[in-house]
Design an enzyme around this catalytic site. Structure first.
Site, short mmCIF file in Angstrom:
data_model
loop_
_atom_site.label_atom_id
_atom_site.label_comp_id
_atom_site.label_asym_id
_atom_site.label_seq_id
_atom_site.Cartn_x
_atom_site.Cartn_y
_atom_site.Cartn_z
N HIS A 1 0.82 -1.23 0.00
CA HIS A 1 0.00 0.00 0.00
C HIS A 1 0.85 1.27 0.00
CE1 HIS A 1 -3.75 -2.11 0.39
NE2 HIS A 1 -3.40 -2.67 1.55
N ASP B 1 -2.71 -10.34 -2.68
CA ASP B 1 -3.29 -9.91 -1.41
C ASP B 1 -4.78 -9.62 -1.61
OD1 ASP B 1 -2.11 -8.62 1.39
OD2 ASP B 1 -3.93 -7.58 0.71
N HIS C 1 -6.41 -7.11 -0.56
CA HIS C 1 -6.59 -5.68 -0.86
C HIS C 1 -5.72 -5.28 -2.05
CE1 HIS C 1 -7.37 -6.15 3.53
NE2 HIS C 1 -8.40 -5.37 3.25
N ASP D 1 -4.60 -12.92 3.20
CA ASP D 1 -5.85 -12.46 3.80
C ASP D 1 -7.06 -12.77 2.92
OD1 ASP D 1 -4.69 -10.68 2.04
OD2 ASP D 1 -4.97 -8.91 3.29
#
Length: 347
Positions: A163, A199, A201, A288
């Protein structure tokens, strides 16, 4: 079979936030040291290969990706914070938004926190910089192994990185480990690199770093940002800019995604990578997507990660795995080993 060396640093434990802002409350941090130690404890009996400490590569490889003023901010943020007579973890409370000036960096630490961050869920602690720079060196050490001829390596990074943009932190990320490693591969002689982000996200930071470039093809399979963090990046129509047009591929998927749907996106991504014919693949390894993850809404299983490892292995390219998210602590190590061991078995 060739061993897969893992790179790990205990310095990640220096970043241990007391809490984070979740659902309007300050709750115990989800991104915590146990994540990395749980994976480490599962790797040792799996015997994929040696587990080694990182080398120190200095700041140059970090500054090849990140803005110098931003890196300087990260180095001094904690001391600047406690100089204002506060003792808890440092959080931003206001941000540079639409209609504000973006050409002025405030002098105060509160202003700088708002200038350099994009969420309120990523606290800075006394040991954050030490952990973040160690995490980057973990990725660089694993990258150097791949560059020198190892067919694969695993960078057990924490804090995660995908991120983090050139001058932004958020989403638990401070330095973009995968991007730093990819740039180092290019600087070491590679011509074309793929970053495959699996991931839950979207890897908004990685996309931002390489969006106008054709020497890094960024591919991300993630929860639809219309529903899920980071909300403002990760849509399917984001395909790159300028020279980078066509070298950014997003696969936004709905809540509840199972292996059946996920595997279709991953298989398509594998075909895209094969067409690009990279010199190496950097995998942003987020776990995740797991059905029991406490902050995510996909439904992959441990068996899904085994199949994922086989699919990635089918590329038959030098591959660097860089650890990102994954918060179901109890199963995190088993899921990491499931993917990495199946990848190794099918190479």
């Amino acid at each position: 079979q060739k061993p897969m060396i893992t790179v790990y640093s205990p310095d990640h434990q220096q970043h241990a936030p007391a809490s984070e802002l979740i659902d309007g409350k300050f709750l115990p941090a989800v991104e915590k040291p146990e994540r990395a130690t749980q994976i480490l404890s599962a790797l040792e009996p799996a015997k994929l290969g040696d587990i080694i400490a990182p080398q120190d590569f200095g700041l140059d490889p970090i500054l090849a990706v990140h803005d110098a003023a931003y890196v300087s901010f990260l180095q001094t943020a904690w001391s600047d914070w406690i100089a204002t007579h506060r003792s808890g973890d440092a959080f931003a409370t206001n941000w540079v938004m639409r209609h504000f000036r973006r050409d002025r960096i405030p002098e105060s630490i509160d202003g700088k926190l708002g200038y350099y961050s994009f969420d309120a869920g990523t606290p800075i602690t006394e040991g954050t910089w030490n952990a973040a720079i160690a995490s980057a060196h973990v990725a660089l050490t694993a990258q150097s192994l791949v560059q020198s001829g190892h067919s694969s390596a695993f960078a057990l990074c924490r804090p995660p990185g995908h991120h983090a943009a050139p001058d932004l932190f958020g989403g638990y990320c401070f330095l973009n480990n995968a991007a730093i490693a990819a740039q180092a591969l290019l600087d070491g002689g590679a011509k074309r690199i793929v970053i495959l982000d699996i991931d839950y996200h979207h890897g908004n930071g990685t996309q931002s770093i390489f969006y106008d470039r054709d020497d890094v093809f960024f591919i991300s399979i993630h929860a639809d940002p219309a529903q899920e963090y980071p909300y403002f990046l990760g849509y399917a129509d984001e395909t790159g800019f300028g020279r980078g047009r066509g070298y950014n591929q997003n696969y936004p998927l709905p809540f509840g995604t199972t292996w059946l749907t996920y595997s279709e996106a991953l298989t398509d991504a594998i075909h895209q990578i094969e067409r690009y014919a990279p010199d190496g693949v950097v995998v942003s390894l987020g776990l995740d997507t797991f059905e029991k993850d406490p902050i995510s809404w996909f439904a992959l299983t441990t068996e899904s990660y085994r199949r994922m490892g086989v699919l990635i292995a089918s590329l038959n390219r030098p591959t660097l795995f860089v650890m990102e998210g994954g918060y179901a602590i109890e199963e995190l190590g088993d899921n990491a080993v499931a993917l990495l061991s199946c990848f190794k078995d099918y190479r």
